[in-house]
Scaffold this active site. Structure first.
Site: not given
Ligand SMILES: Nc1nc2c(c(=O)[nH]1)N=C([C@H](O)[C@H](O)COP(=O)(O)OP(=O)(O)OP(=O)(O)O)CN2
Ligand SMILES: [Zn+2]
Length: 116
Positions: A17, A28, A32, A34, A71, A106
């Site tokens: 997504h 984001c 990328h 999940h 997928h 996620e």
């Molecule tokens: N309230 C929300 N905040 C965020 C969402 C969401 O769906 N609801 N989604 C994202 C992104 O999908 C992003 O991929 C997530 O990023 P992040 O929070 O940085 O998490 P990661 O696990 O990918 O980060 P690492 O620090 O690399 O582990 C963002 N926010």
């Molecule tokens: Zn994401």
């Protein structure tokens, strides 16, 4: 027994997504993926079997939905053009009349939950 019980079952799917509504420069916005986890929660009284719902029956409700997202690029799924965890949770709940709550992870640390 007239007690109200809560049961749940967890499923997994892997999808790509991007988030089109976050500001320019937000990572984001980039494509990328999940390994998502979705928890389906049901409430109710138990039947003559002692079940709120046979766990196996929940599979039947969710299987067609998982097929739409697993997928896949979520942004291309109708209703998931802005696929945040919050909106994905609402998408599942709207399509699962038996569910009282849905929680979408996620990753291990970040989740969104929606309830009726
Ligand atoms: N309230 C929300 N905040 C965020 C969402 C969401 O769906 N609801 N989604 C994202 C992104 O999908 C992003 O991929 C997530 O990023 P992040 O929070 O940085 O998490 P990661 O696990 O990918 O980060 P690492 O620090 O690399 O582990 C963002 N926010
Ligand atoms: Zn994401």
């Amino acid at each position: 027994m007239s007690d109200i019980l809560t049961i749940g079952r967890t499923y997994r799917f892997e999808s790509a997504h991007f988030l089109p509504k976050v500001p320019e420069g937000h990572r984001c916005r980039n494509l990328h993926g999940h390994n998502y986890r979705v928890e389906i929660v049901l409430t109710g009284t138990v039947d003559e079997r002692g079940f709120v719902k046979d766990f196996g029956e929940i599979d039947g409700y969710i299987a067609p939905l998982l097929k739409q997202v697993d997928h896949k690029l979520l942004n291309e799924v109708p209703g998931l053009e802005n696929p945040t965890a919050e909106i994905i949770a609402g998408w599942f709940l709207a399509r699962l009349p038996v569910a009282a709550r849905v929680r979408v992870y996620e990753n291990d640390d970040c989740w969104a939950e929606v309830a009726r």
